[in-house]
Design a protein around this motif. Structure first.
Motif, PDB file in Angstrom:
ATOM      1  N   ASP A 144      42.590 -42.123  28.862  1.00  0.00           N
ATOM      2  CA  ASP A 144      43.304 -40.872  29.127  1.00  0.00           C
ATOM      3  C   ASP A 144      44.772 -41.169  29.360  1.00  0.00           C
ATOM      4  OD1 ASP A 144      40.977 -39.473  28.849  1.00  0.00           O
ATOM      5  OD2 ASP A 144      40.458 -39.642  30.964  1.00  0.00           O
ATOM      6  N   ILE A 145      45.503 -41.178  28.282  1.00  0.00           N
ATOM      7  CA  ILE A 145      46.915 -41.557  28.367  1.00  0.00           C
ATOM      8  C   ILE A 145      47.773 -40.357  27.974  1.00  0.00           C
ATOM      9  CG2 ILE A 145      48.707 -43.031  27.408  1.00  0.00           C
ATOM     10  CD1 ILE A 145      46.522 -45.148  26.936  1.00  0.00           C
ATOM     11  N   ASP A 146      48.688 -39.980  28.846  1.00  0.00           N
ATOM     12  CA  ASP A 146      49.690 -38.977  28.485  1.00  0.00           C
ATOM     13  C   ASP A 146      50.952 -39.715  28.084  1.00  0.00           C
ATOM     14  OD1 ASP A 146      48.734 -36.388  28.592  1.00  0.00           O
ATOM     15  OD2 ASP A 146      48.700 -36.414  30.793  1.00  0.00           O
ATOM     16  N   GLN A 147      51.326 -39.587  26.825  1.00  0.00           N
ATOM     17  CA  GLN A 147      52.547 -40.262  26.393  1.00  0.00           C
ATOM     18  C   GLN A 147      53.737 -39.574  27.052  1.00  0.00           C
ATOM     19  OE1 GLN A 147      52.115 -42.962  24.790  1.00  0.00           O
ATOM     20  NE2 GLN A 147      50.045 -42.720  23.996  1.00  0.00           N
ATOM     21  N   LYS A 148      54.800 -40.362  27.221  1.00  0.00           N
ATOM     22  CA  LYS A 148      55.971 -39.813  27.893  1.00  0.00           C
ATOM     23  C   LYS A 148      56.803 -38.966  26.946  1.00  0.00           C
ATOM     24  CE  LYS A 148      55.071 -43.913  30.079  1.00  0.00           C
ATOM     25  NZ  LYS A 148      54.433 -45.025  29.381  1.00  0.00           N
TER      26      LYS A 148
ATOM     27  N   ARG B 260      56.668 -35.793  26.134  1.00  0.00           N
ATOM     28  CA  ARG B 260      56.066 -34.754  25.305  1.00  0.00           C
ATOM     29  C   ARG B 260      56.294 -33.377  25.910  1.00  0.00           C
ATOM     30  NH1 ARG B 260      55.594 -38.260  21.258  1.00  0.00           N
ATOM     31  NH2 ARG B 260      53.529 -39.065  20.874  1.00  0.00           N
ATOM     32  N   LEU B 261      56.458 -32.390  25.047  1.00  0.00           N
ATOM     33  CA  LEU B 261      56.639 -31.010  25.502  1.00  0.00           C
ATOM     34  C   LEU B 261      55.515 -30.181  24.897  1.00  0.00           C
ATOM     35  CD1 LEU B 261      58.337 -28.822  26.880  1.00  0.00           C
ATOM     36  CD2 LEU B 261      59.724 -28.692  24.809  1.00  0.00           C
ATOM     37  N   ASP B 262      54.624 -29.712  25.775  1.00  0.00           N
ATOM     38  CA  ASP B 262      53.502 -28.919  25.287  1.00  0.00           C
ATOM     39  C   ASP B 262      53.960 -27.545  24.823  1.00  0.00           C
ATOM     40  OD1 ASP B 262      51.096 -30.379  25.460  1.00  0.00           O
ATOM     41  OD2 ASP B 262      51.322 -30.412  27.645  1.00  0.00           O
ATOM     42  N   ALA B 263      53.227 -27.011  23.858  1.00  0.00           N
ATOM     43  CA  ALA B 263      53.563 -25.692  23.343  1.00  0.00           C
ATOM     44  C   ALA B 263      53.579 -24.662  24.468  1.00  0.00           C
ATOM     45  CB  ALA B 263      52.555 -25.287  22.274  1.00  0.00           C
TER      46      ALA B 263
ATOM     47  N   ALA C  77      56.868 -24.852  26.384  1.00  0.00           N
ATOM     48  CA  ALA C  77      58.104 -25.029  25.618  1.00  0.00           C
ATOM     49  C   ALA C  77      59.130 -23.946  25.943  1.00  0.00           C
ATOM     50  CB  ALA C  77      57.796 -25.050  24.124  1.00  0.00           C
ATOM     51  N   PHE C  78      58.662 -22.710  26.028  1.00  0.00           N
ATOM     52  CA  PHE C  78      59.606 -21.594  26.242  1.00  0.00           C
ATOM     53  C   PHE C  78      59.250 -20.869  27.532  1.00  0.00           C
ATOM     54  CE2 PHE C  78      59.395 -22.209  21.611  1.00  0.00           C
ATOM     55  CZ  PHE C  78      60.728 -22.504  21.368  1.00  0.00           C
TER      56      PHE C  78
END
Lengths: 1013, 497
Positions: free
Chosen positions: B25-29, B31-34, B37-38
């Motif tokens: 379970d790796i969250d890459q650094k 990243r902007l989730d949809a 985003a706004f």
């Protein structure tokens, strides 16, 4: 004077004591023969627990001073070691017995090993014998042609470059197709073998079928290449070995029939283009011809020095090696220097229950690596300079970068590139360390606990720089970067850690024996990169890699702009896998056996969709030669194997450990937008059903050894099916993309492998004439199914290939060229229906040709010969079924290039009203440019037969080395790519790519010697 | 012994329990989730810059100049653009794919931003409703423009509302959608509806590099002219003519050579280190970098490696007293008055200067989309259509007076054909290398009795000298790349392909 006495006294005492001990010994002699009563030369006869020993001579005789009650050990490869206590007799004759277990080399089964007889898997083992003393920096290149079904394809001559490696066809379209590489239990990045010293390698096992690879779970789909490095042996005195090799690398020949200056200028004159347009015939005749290939290519020199030391005591062994490798590429400014050091140690506890070993290697390499190879950039790609430069310009025409600016003409391409050779640097410095630690503890006689911890660390430091006074800097500098030039540096660090813990149970009773293991594996990898690009260099102080000459950013009010803007970048990625698995191997009376494997596997790539996967395999064997009815037949071994299983590929988007880490999610990104403002934009459309690709493989094979092992080999049939193929699914452009990748479609690879070696002449005399013939081969066909388009067809982005259901992979899908129209010199093509036309429809007249770039048959054959210490080895590689676009030929035959670039004499045959029947269209052919890159006009067969390797040498017989202190000495010379028979006209038939202007692989001549103490 | 066993057990259990999740379970650094985003009006603003960034007219500049008669092969050409120069155009060539794919990227991005704006909470909108409306208004206008660009390349006949248009896209599509072409009537209705929405939402004027009310008027004027709705075209054009004076000679020169605003109504900004700050694809309709890279590798001088030069037939229309000569022809050019007899390309090197560079970067200039002179030409075209040749002549004269800086003679426009021809020629000079020629010939060529016409020296090598305006190649084919994902569309391929 007192001290003088001391000096004399000590040696005296030594002599005395030696005499004293000699006094108790006697000389024992005897004859050593094998089970067939043939005398055995070279048998090692050692007094146990001492360093005293001799070898039998060529008639199998020995004599040694030994005391009564001491034990003599007789050992010889392939024979059981014999121990005899010295009694009263002065003669000890010995008959040695064949050691079946030892003769059958141990075969790696993945996480464990088995003897060849008890192995149920399809694999092939190479020993150091066929790997050592070759001139390749990258050991993978050396494997070319040596393993049935292992395709090694090198598309560049850059020293140390990583070739494409595939085992038994292509299992994936977008995903990784390279086998998993393991060095002493450490999974390693397959793209960095240039850092590993080939001379350290003891053996390479290539694991092919599902029975062998399923145990690697979602990394095993493409097969496994298991490399073991050399280890010291217990109870061995220090052995020192040195090998030195000197190689000469040169360009292979081409058949493009290029024009000389007179022809080129005359043609230019006729066409009114280039320098020739305004020259008189006399001026043309007086112009010298310069072949630019001789300038940009050179005879590169390679030095390779290796020193190894190995030794072992009762409970400890070690192997240490030092290597230095320095290769000049045949292309100027390309080279590789490598320093490597390795230390492998092993040890056991006094009761032998605990064993451990560590293998550590540290490698540092520096490589100048010209970039832009394969591009069309006349100011960047040196290959254009070598191939396409007009012959009437010479290096003497080069003054400096500035003078090339005005007039700026393409014909000066070689001069642009001379300037780049002088002013551009691209240096990669890499530190790679591979270390592993393994330990085992025998809890019970049958139960062992094992631990392997390993790490692969690499740090690449890249420096690219363009000097400010260079042609390119001046050309593209502009006011924004007035003293242009740049320096770019990047540090890329990759670290991976792998750990396997297991419990293994081994037992036998009666005819039954069982070997079972339960395992857990953990893998984690980290990628860190950062770097900068600095614009603006001060030529007075600039040196590549140093920052003294960097000019800071400043605002220039005249240009109303920031000058010398620098950029920085950084990236951080992580990857991981976790698995647990079990394997059971059962044998019944050495007659039947099976191996079953099951593995549960989780990958970080699919953590939000399909985290866990299960893979399995079942393999069985029947050792027919151990059946009673075989007794009278000449089979030493005859084994029927079959296996079926599934392995996976989690690197579905290709690349290394870190590509496509989280395709399961929708992402936006921030970055530069309109007007340079920071912006937010869509960067990834999620695939919520993402999963690994699965390769199911069925394999049936036979291993045989006949006629006292004179004929040995194996034949395998296999069929593999990749399902959930991760491939581009075309979508309407309304999605902002024209394709999205998804797990759909399938691929089948079907074919067979064979290996055979036959001792045609086996001399019964020592130093007699021996001749071994050997051959390996693979036939493979890759077919595509379930293409996710309505008509079951899909074109590739290259515009010339595609795939259709049931068809071969990346099949050519182009308009057929039909020659030159005798009436007008235009090109003729065929419509889809086979009608001849000058104006085919570029969309609808394309047809499937049933050809592609992928070999059908490939492998090698050759012989090994030795006589009185002389030896000769040959290896011919062959490849058939490759059809390749010769776009280099296109550039040489393109009349648009007249006046600017060099052309082929083929153009002299161009259509004219007087020369109507020809294969070269008229210069003015109106449809000449329209279909060049969408037709098969330049599609050529690239099958080849190549003398890949030739070695001759002389190994000094032991008798010459007696009393010299030297234990082994050989000298050799070898050649790689000595000649190639092919219809391919280009520089290198081997590169399986349609990209042109590539750096060809060299022809290499080497001389070397090996000496051991 | 026992201890070792215990130790091993502990290690195994420990690894089994803890290590597993940390590896998988790796969250890459970064990243902007949809979903996140706004979250504010500021985020929408950043999103708008992302939408704008998809708009680029260098493909129009490159294709419309190569495929017509604005260029000749440069003395430093290494094979660039020869196929397009020889009128090679089919479903597999670059131009159809470029315009189709670029167009739908623009629309898709605009739709996503509109959707995100609609999902923004009322409280967040209330923090800055004016900016929110402005952003939405600009996005609707961009969506309208995107539709119109697509339609202009793929519709056979702008005046026929029943003719096939493109796929209307005013929503975020799902990946399995395979849509067929709408009709021109439907597409124009969507464009007009978006422009109306935009006009109601825009509440500020952020300069000529951003969408404002005048952009909407200008786009409506151009659309009306394309549809030959000349009543509307004339009044819309007049509206802008009243507001924007023609540039003086000095301003005209600065507008191109210094990137000043001059008579620009709308232009796309290009600046250092933006996504278009590179060479792009040279010699290809894909372009996508500096505008000047459509013609030269290095800069807009004779030493800047011009792989395309100005076509002789265009050059011959330029008067050295005309400021447009000054702007378009680089001073370093070599001009051979006897080029027809000498036939030596090395003596006649016509270097294109329209995009000399800015901000210290050669070849990089803002991309002019609407200038007021086009409005004069639209009004003139409308006047001819409405039979007022006198008005047309005086409008042409107004432009020339401004460009020559003197009182030029009133053009004599005897017939409507001659009048259309004069307007087409004036457009050719005034709007050269700005991405108009191909569509102008398509629209006006037949009415003006004009075709693609290269000077004989420019096409001697390949024989591709002319292309009549009714040639099927004046409408782009739908690209074959679209058929892969949307095979039903193959039935709707444009005629001739």
């Amino acid at each position: 004077m007192r001290s003088g006495h001391n000096w004399i006294l000590i040696p005296l005492m030594l002599v005395l004591s030696m005499n004293f001990s000699f006094a108790q010994e006697k000389l024992v002699s005897g004859l050593v023969i094998d089970q067939d009563a043939v005398p055995l030369p070279g048998v090692s006869v050692v007094v146990r627990g001492t360093m005293r020993g001799v070898q039998t001579d060529f008639d199998g005789n020995y004599s040694i001073s030994v005391s009564e009650g001491e034990v003599l050990q007789f050992s010889f490869i392939g024979q059981k070691t014999l121990e005899i206590t010295v009694g009263a007799s002065f003669v000890i004759n010995v008959t040695m017995e064949e050691d079946v277990e030892a003769l059958e080399e141990v075969v790696v089964q993945g996480y464990r090993s088995a003897t060849r007889e008890k192995s149920s898997i399809a694999s092939q083992t190479l020993t150091s014998q066929t790997i050592e003393n070759r001139p390749n920096a990258n050991v993978i290149q050396t494997l070319s042609g040596q393993v049935a079904g292992l395709e090694i394809n090198t598309a560049t001559g850059q020293p140390g470059a990583s070739p494409t490696v595939r085992l038994r066809g292509i299992n994936s379209i977008n995903g990784n197709t390279s086998p998993l590489f393991i060095v002493d239990g450490t999974p390693v990045d397959e793209n960095n073998f240039k850092s590993i010293n080939p001379q350290d390698i003891a053996s390479i096992d290539v694991l092919k079928d599902a029975g062998a690879t399923a145990v690697y779970g979602n990394r095993g789909a493409n097969g496994v290449v298991y490399i073991k490095t050399k280890q010291g042996a217990y109870n061995t005195p220090l052995q020192i070995n040195y090998t030195g090799i000197l190689s000469f690398n040169s360009l292979q020949k081409n058949d493009y029939n290029l024009m000389d200056s007179q022809q080129q200028l005359t043609l230019e004159n006729e066409r009114g283009a280039g320098r020739g347009a305004t020259l008189t015939p006399a001026e043309i005749a007086a112009t010298p011809t310069f072949d630019w290939a001789d300038y940009f290519f050179r005879t590169g020199l390679t030095q390779n020095h290796n020193l190894s030391l190995s030794s072992g005591g009762e409970r400890f062994s070690q192997f240490t090696s030092l290597g230095y490798f320095d290769q000049e590429g045949i292309l100027r400014n390309s080279d590789l220097k490598r320093f490597s050091i390795r230390n492998n140690v092993g040890g056991t506890s006094a009761n032998d229950r605990f064993r451990y070993g560590t293998n550590i290697s540290i490698n540092f390499s520096k490589s100048n690596d010209p970039n832009a190879i394969g591009t069309q950039a006349v100011n960047q790609n040196y290959i254009i300079g070598a191939y396409n430069s007009v012959p009437y310009i010479t290096p003497d025409d080069y003054v400096d970068g500035a003078s090339l600016l005005d007039p700026l003409v393409f014909a000066n391409t070689p001069l642009f590139l001379i300037d780049r050779l002088r002013n551009f640097t691209l240096l990669r410095e890499e530190l790679k360390m591979i270390g592993s630690f393994n330990a085992s503890y025998k809890i019970q006689p049958q139960l062992t606990a094992n631990l392997t911890m390993s790490a692969d660390y690499q740090n690449e430091f890249l420096t690219a720089a363009r000097r400010p006074e260079s042609f390119n800097a001046l050309l593209f500098g502009g006011a924004e970067n007035p003293t242009s030039g740049f320096q770019q540096q990047a540090s890329t660090r990759q670290f991976s850690y792998n750990q396997v813990t297991s419990l293994n149970y081994e037992n036998s009773w009666g005819d039954h024996s069982v070997d079972a293991g339960a395992y857990m594996e953990y893998f984690k990898a980290h990628f860190r990169q950062f770097g900068y690009t600095a614009n603006g260099l001060d030529p007075k102080t600039f040196y590549p890699g140093d920052g003294s000459g960097l000019i800071p950013v400043r605002y220039d009010s005249d240009a109303e702009a920031l000058l010398f803007v620098d950029t920085a970048n950084a990236e951080s990625l992580d990857a991981g896998l976790f698995s647990y698995f079990a394997q059971v191997d059962y044998d019944f009376a050495r007659r039947f056996g099976f191996t079953g494997t099951i593995r549960r596997d989780a990958s970080y790539r699919f953590s939000a969709s399909n985290k866990w996967a299960t893979f399995y395999s079942l393999a069985g064997r029947w050792n027919i030669h151990n059946e009673a009815f075989m007794e009278d037949l000449p089979f030493d071994q005859l084994k029927l194997r079959a296996s079926y299983g599934k392995a996976g590929n989690q690197r579905i988007a290709g690349g290394g450990y870190f590509t496509a880490p989280d395709l399961t999610r929708n992402f936006y990104a921030t970055g530069t937008g309109y007007g340079g403002f920071n912006s937010i934009f869509l960067s990834q459309i999620a695939n919520t059903t993402l999963r690994w690709e699965t390769v199911a493989q069925f394999d049936v094979g036979v291993d045989f050894e006949v006629f006292k092992r004179r004929l040995r080999g194996s034949v395998d049939y296999y069929k593999k099916e990749t399902t959930d193929l991760f491939q581009s699914r075309p979508v309407s452009a309304i999605n902002a993309v024209t394709s999205l990748n998804a797990n759909i479609g399938s691929l089948t690879n079907q074919g067979f492998d064979f290996t055979a070696s036959y001792q045609l002449i086996r001399s019964s005399e020592p130093e007699g004439f021996n001749l071994v013939l050997n051959a390996v081969g693979n036939f493979n066909e890759t077919n595509v199914g379930d293409i996710p388009t309505e008509n079951g067809q899909r074109g590739n982005p290259d515009g010339i290939t595609g795939t259709r259901n049931g068809g071969i992979l990346n099949e050519y899908f182009v308009i057929r060229y039909a020659g030159v129209n005798p009436a007008n010199g235009n090109l003729l093509f065929l419509t889809a229906d086979g009608e001849v036309t000058e104006n085919p429809n570029a969309d609808t007249d394309r047809v499937w040709l049933g050809k592609n770039l992928i070999p059908k048959w490939q492998g090698s054959f050759g012989f090994n010969m030795d006589y009185k210490g002389f030896f000769l080895t040959t290896q011919f590689n062959y490849v058939t079924g490759v059809d390749r676009m010769d776009f280099d030929l296109q550039t040489f035959q393109d009349p648009n290039n007249i006046g600017t670039f060099r052309t082929s004499r083929d153009l002299l045959r161009a259509w004219t009203p007087e020369n109507r029947i020809t294969d070269i269209p008229s210069y003015g052919a109106s449809n000449r440019d329209a279909y060049t890159f969408v037709s098969d006009r330049y599609l050529r067969e690239a099958d080849y037969l190549r003398l890949r390797f030739l070695q001759v040498g002389y190994k000094f017989p032991q008798r010459y080395l007696e009393h010299t202190g030297i234990s082994r000495l050989q000298i050799f010379g070898n050649a790689e790519n000595l000649f190639t028979i092919s219809k391919w006209r280009g520089f290198d038939a081997e590169a399986q790519t349609n990209t042109n202007l590539l750096y060809p692989t060299p022809r290499i001549f080497s001389v070397g010697f090996e000496i051991g103490f | 012994m026992k201890n070792t066993k215990n130790l091993l057990t502990v290690i195994l259990v420990f690894i089994g329990l803890t290590a597993c999740n940390d590896a998988i379970d790796i969250d890459q650094k970064g990243r902007l989730d949809a979903e996140t985003a706004f979250e504010s009006v500021d985020d929408l603003q950043a999103g708008l810059f992302g939408v704008y960034d998809q708009f680029d007219i260098t493909p129009d500049i490159a294709f419309q100049s190569i495929f017509t008669d604005e260029l000749s092969i440069g003395f430093d050409n290494g094979g660039q653009g020869l196929a397009d120069y020889g009128f090679v155009l089919n479903a597999g060539t670059t131009a159809p794919e470029t315009f189709w794919v670029n167009g739908y990227v623009q629309l898709n991005f605009a739709n996503r931003l509109i959707e995100a704006a609609e999902n923004l909470s009322a409280e967040k909108i209330a923090e800055d409703p004016d900016t929110y409306n402005q952003i939405l208004g600009e996005t609707y206008a961009l969506r309208a423009w995107g539709h119109f660009i697509l339609l202009s390349y793929y519709s056979t006949d702008y005046t026929d509302d029943n003719a096939l248009s493109i796929i209307n896209l005013d929503f975020v599509p799902t990946i399995d959608q395979q849509l067929l072409r709408n009709t021109n009537g439907e597409t124009f209705a969507l464009i007009e509806s978006d422009l109306t929405k935009a006009a109601g939402l825009l509440n500020g004027d952020l300069g000529v590099k951003r969408i404002n009310a005048d952009f909407i008027t200008a786009l409506r004027a151009r659309i009306a002219a394309y549809r030959e709705d000349y009543v509307a075209a004339a009044s819309l054009a007049e509206e802008l003519i009243a507001k924007y004076p023609l540039a003086s000679r000095l301003d005209y020169e600065d507008m191109f050579l210094q990137d000043s605003d001059g008579e620009v109504i709308f232009k796309l900004e290009r600046t250092n280190n933006d996504n278009y700050d590179d060479q792009g694809q040279t010699g290809s309709p894909a372009a996508g970098g500096w505008a000047g890279s459509c013609f030269a590798f290095v800069d807009a001088t004779i030493t800047g490696s011009p792989y395309f030069e100005m076509g002789r037939s265009l050059f011959n229309l330029l008067d050295p007293a005309d400021i447009r000569y000054t702007v378009n022809v680089a001073p370093s050019s070599l001009i051979d008055p006897d080029y027809e007899t000498n036939q030596n390309p090395e003596l006649d090197i016509l270097v294109i200067q329209k995009y000399p560079g800015s901000e210290g970067q050669p070849l990089m200039n803002d991309l002019k989309v609407f200038r007021v002179s086009e409005m004069y030409l639209i009004q003139a075209e409308a006047a001819v259509a409405q039979g007022d040749l006198g008005l047309a002549a005086s409008l042409l004269k107004e432009i020339r007076d401004a460009r020559f800086g003197t009182d030029t003679p009133l053009p004599v426009l005897g017939t409507s054909t001659l009048a259309y021809a004069a307007i087409l020629d004036e457009r050719r000079v005034e709007l050269c290398f700005e991405g108009h020629r191909y569509l102008d010939l398509k629209r006006l060529g037949t009415r003006a009795n004009k075709a693609v016409s290269k000077d004989a020296v420019d096409c001697a090598f390949n024989g591709a000298c002319s292309l009549p305006p009714d040639d099927y190649r004046f409408t782009l084919p739908l690209p074959s790349v679209e058929f892969n994902g949307n095979p039903g569309l193959r039935e709707q391929q444009n005629p001739g392909y």
